[in-house]
Design an enzyme around this catalytic site. Structure first.
Site, PDB file in Angstrom:
ATOM      1  N   LYS A   1     -11.056  -4.224  -4.135  1.00  0.00           N
ATOM      2  CA  LYS A   1     -12.137  -3.282  -4.454  1.00  0.00           C
ATOM      3  C   LYS A   1     -11.621  -1.901  -4.820  1.00  0.00           C
ATOM      4  O   LYS A   1     -12.323  -1.121  -5.430  1.00  0.00           O
ATOM      5  CB  LYS A   1     -13.196  -3.221  -3.358  1.00  0.00           C
ATOM      6  CG  LYS A   1     -12.717  -3.029  -1.941  1.00  0.00           C
ATOM      7  CD  LYS A   1     -13.914  -2.939  -0.999  1.00  0.00           C
ATOM      8  CE  LYS A   1     -13.801  -3.791   0.235  1.00  0.00           C
ATOM      9  NZ  LYS A   1     -12.618  -3.579   1.070  1.00  0.00           N
TER      10      LYS A   1
ATOM     11  N   LYS B   1       0.830  -1.213   0.000  1.00  0.00           N
ATOM     12  CA  LYS B   1       0.000   0.000   0.000  1.00  0.00           C
ATOM     13  C   LYS B   1       0.858   1.255   0.000  1.00  0.00           C
ATOM     14  O   LYS B   1       0.469   2.264  -0.572  1.00  0.00           O
ATOM     15  CB  LYS B   1      -0.999  -0.006   1.168  1.00  0.00           C
ATOM     16  CG  LYS B   1      -2.107  -1.019   0.946  1.00  0.00           C
ATOM     17  CD  LYS B   1      -3.382  -0.721   1.707  1.00  0.00           C
ATOM     18  CE  LYS B   1      -4.475  -1.701   1.273  1.00  0.00           C
ATOM     19  NZ  LYS B   1      -5.671  -1.663   2.092  1.00  0.00           N
TER      20      LYS B   1
ATOM     21  N   LYS C   1      -4.058 -10.010  -6.348  1.00  0.00           N
ATOM     22  CA  LYS C   1      -5.376 -10.327  -5.762  1.00  0.00           C
ATOM     23  C   LYS C   1      -6.463  -9.351  -6.231  1.00  0.00           C
ATOM     24  O   LYS C   1      -6.166  -8.191  -6.543  1.00  0.00           O
ATOM     25  CB  LYS C   1      -5.293 -10.375  -4.232  1.00  0.00           C
ATOM     26  CG  LYS C   1      -5.320  -9.044  -3.553  1.00  0.00           C
ATOM     27  CD  LYS C   1      -5.788  -9.174  -2.092  1.00  0.00           C
ATOM     28  CE  LYS C   1      -6.018  -7.787  -1.525  1.00  0.00           C
ATOM     29  NZ  LYS C   1      -6.882  -7.680  -0.406  1.00  0.00           N
TER      30      LYS C   1
HETATM   31  N1  AQP Z   1      -9.043 -11.210  -3.439  1.00  0.00           N
HETATM   32  C1  AQP Z   1      -9.447 -11.712  -2.292  1.00  0.00           C
HETATM   33  N2  AQP Z   1      -9.653 -13.039  -2.182  1.00  0.00           N
HETATM   34  C2  AQP Z   1     -10.068 -13.571  -1.011  1.00  0.00           C
HETATM   35  N3  AQP Z   1     -10.310 -12.838   0.108  1.00  0.00           N
HETATM   36  C3  AQP Z   1     -10.118 -11.517   0.047  1.00  0.00           C
HETATM   37  N4  AQP Z   1     -10.261 -10.527   0.949  1.00  0.00           N
HETATM   38  C4  AQP Z   1      -9.929  -9.354   0.362  1.00  0.00           C
HETATM   39  N5  AQP Z   1      -9.585  -9.551  -0.914  1.00  0.00           N
HETATM   40  C5  AQP Z   1      -9.670 -10.883  -1.148  1.00  0.00           C
HETATM   41  C6  AQP Z   1     -10.720 -10.708   2.321  1.00  0.00           C
HETATM   42  O1  AQP Z   1     -11.829  -9.853   2.535  1.00  0.00           O
HETATM   43  C7  AQP Z   1     -11.844  -9.449   3.893  1.00  0.00           C
HETATM   44  C8  AQP Z   1     -12.069  -7.977   3.994  1.00  0.00           C
HETATM   45  O2  AQP Z   1     -10.999  -7.273   3.405  1.00  0.00           O
HETATM   46  P1  AQP Z   1     -10.839  -5.733   3.679  1.00  0.00           P
HETATM   47  O3  AQP Z   1     -11.916  -4.977   3.059  1.00  0.00           O
HETATM   48  O4  AQP Z   1     -10.683  -5.496   5.119  1.00  0.00           O
HETATM   49  O5  AQP Z   1      -9.473  -5.309   3.072  1.00  0.00           O
HETATM   50  P2  AQP Z   1      -8.607  -5.864   1.949  1.00  0.00           P
HETATM   51  O6  AQP Z   1      -8.088  -7.206   2.303  1.00  0.00           O
HETATM   52  O7  AQP Z   1      -7.561  -4.805   1.719  1.00  0.00           O
HETATM   53  O8  AQP Z   1      -9.620  -5.986   0.741  1.00  0.00           O
HETATM   54  P3  AQP Z   1      -9.611  -5.236  -0.610  1.00  0.00           P
HETATM   55  O9  AQP Z   1     -10.808  -5.621  -1.366  1.00  0.00           O
HETATM   56  O10 AQP Z   1      -8.293  -5.436  -1.275  1.00  0.00           O
HETATM   57  O11 AQP Z   1      -9.758  -3.734  -0.149  1.00  0.00           O
HETATM   58  P4  AQP Z   1      -8.908  -2.480  -0.524  1.00  0.00           P
HETATM   59  O12 AQP Z   1      -8.869  -2.470  -2.035  1.00  0.00           O
HETATM   60  O13 AQP Z   1      -9.636  -1.332   0.044  1.00  0.00           O
HETATM   61  O14 AQP Z   1      -7.549  -2.653   0.079  1.00  0.00           O
HETATM   62  C9  AQP Z   1     -10.532  -9.895   4.519  1.00  0.00           C
HETATM   63  O15 AQP Z   1     -10.775 -11.052   5.278  1.00  0.00           O
HETATM   64  C10 AQP Z   1      -9.695 -10.227   3.325  1.00  0.00           C
HETATM   65  O16 AQP Z   1      -8.761 -11.237   3.639  1.00  0.00           O
END
Ligand code: AQP
Length: 340
Positions: free
Chosen positions: A208, A123, A205
């Site tokens: 969002k 990040k 991965k």
């Molecule tokens: N690609 C993924 N595959 C499986 N699990 C995933 N998680 C996130 N991406 C994947 C799981 O979703 C939960 C919530 O995640 P989060 O919103 O707290 O943050 P993150 O992991 O940073 O998810 P994003 O979508 O990538 O958000 P942004 O883009 O805002 O950083 C967690 O349990 C995570 O493991």
């Protein structure tokens, strides 16, 4: 008597806790890797789920958009099957104990261990103009989220494994210094779907906050949008639907299809033997769209009822404050803060 026995039985249920950031509509990755499983655990465990709005401040947010996204994310949790009658559901910033414990834990955390966190490295590279202290100490807040509720298990996707290990380390360190204070939590990572990959760059991965909307499916995407995004998904120049090293795009689509339909990878290979990627991508798109139909309908209904959402998050905040206050009071006493 029977009531007492039932209460004791409930008392013994293991505690599950997890959270999700309101940084946008949940993706298929969030759904398959996390939220879908959260709903399934509600009968067997004492579950607590929250919207991690404090965590999302580590990336610059538009205030009005964040407020809307937080309420939408709360509605989405309920739309995905989290039942407030069974689980504790709340918004992180409504419970000040999270920030308070986070500070204490950060004083028991070394600079070196935070520097090793891959999410921080990723990040900070992606947001080089805003490498703030919160992004760096994010794991201490996540540890506080978990340890306040004495969680036994934390269902997360693979990307959160390192943060979970950090939580275990800091809790063990604290317990060794001051005697048993925190339950040491286990990560619960699903066997399949723990790492759903980007549809455009399948070695990365699905996220969002990806700049390319074709890289991810949101759980509110309309059926035609879902199908089109799968049609455009990056695969390879071969023709065979089979799970093999080097076929990252196809492996990802097969994993998604397998989790949604319950079919094994072998069954999927058989189903698409002699057929092209076009047929396969269409089948994945249709299966995903159908799986998410109920979520879309539930969300429409719930997001129109703001009074209900407010009532649920207020009640959740009250309950979460009561539970977390117990752990926080213990911690304050142990580290030598004068308790009022
Ligand atoms: N690609 C993924 N595959 C499986 N699990 C995933 N998680 C996130 N991406 C994947 C799981 O979703 C939960 C919530 O995640 P989060 O919103 O707290 O943050 P993150 O992991 O940073 O998810 P994003 O979508 O990538 O958000 P942004 O883009 O805002 O950083 C967690 O349990 C995570 O493991």
């Amino acid at each position: 008597m029977e009531g007492t026995e039932q209460a004791e039985k409930k008392e013994k249920k293991k505690v599950i806790l997890s959270g999700i950031q309101p940084t946008g509509v949940f993706t298929l990755g969030n759904y398959i890797g996390a939220v879908k499983n959260w709903g399934k655990m509600q009968d067997e465990y004492d579950c607590a789920y929250f919207i991690a709005d404090l965590h999302s401040l580590t990336i610059r947010q538009d205030p009005a958009a964040l407020r809307k996204q937080s309420l939408d994310a709360f509605a989405l949790l309920l739309a995905c099957g989290i039942d407030p009658e069974k689980s504790l559901v709340f918004i992180q910033s409504h419970v000040p104990a999270h920030s308070e414990l986070s500070w204490v834990l950060s004083c028991y955390t070394q600079f070196g261990e935070l520097s090793r966190m891959t999410q921080f490295k990723d990040k900070s590279a992606r947001h080089a103009d805003n490498v703030n202290a919160g992004l760096f100490t994010y794991p201490a807040l996540m540890a506080a989220d978990i340890l306040l509720y004495q969680a036994d298990m934390v269902p997360v996707g693979h990307d959160q494994k390192q943060h979970l290990e950090f939580t275990r380390d800091v809790a063990t360190r604290f317990n060794n210094l001051y005697g048993s204070t925190f339950k040491i939590p286990e990560a619960y990572i699903p066997k399949a779907g723990a790492r759903v990959m980007s549809l455009q760059e399948p070695t990365k991965k699905m996220s969002k906050s990806d700049e390319n909307p074709n890289a991810f499916i949101t759980i509110l995407d309309e059926p035609n949008v879902i199908i089109n995004k799968f049609k455009r998904a990056v695969t390879d120049s071969e023709k065979e639907v089979c799970f093999r090293e080097g076929k990252d795009g196809i492996n990802n689509l097969m994993t998604i299809y397998s989790v949604i339909t319950g079919r094994t990878l072998e069954q999927i290979e058989q189903e698409f033997e002699g057929k092209g990627y076009g047929d396969f991508k269409l089948a994945v798109g249709e299966a995903v769209s159908e799986e998410l139909r109920e979520v879309r309908e539930n969300f429409k209904r719930l997001s129109a009822d703001k009074a209900y959402l407010e009532q649920v998050y207020q009640a959740g905040a009250q309950k979460a404050a009561a539970i977390s206050a117990r752990t926080l009071a213990k911690v304050k006493k142990k580290v030598g803060l004068l308790v009022k």
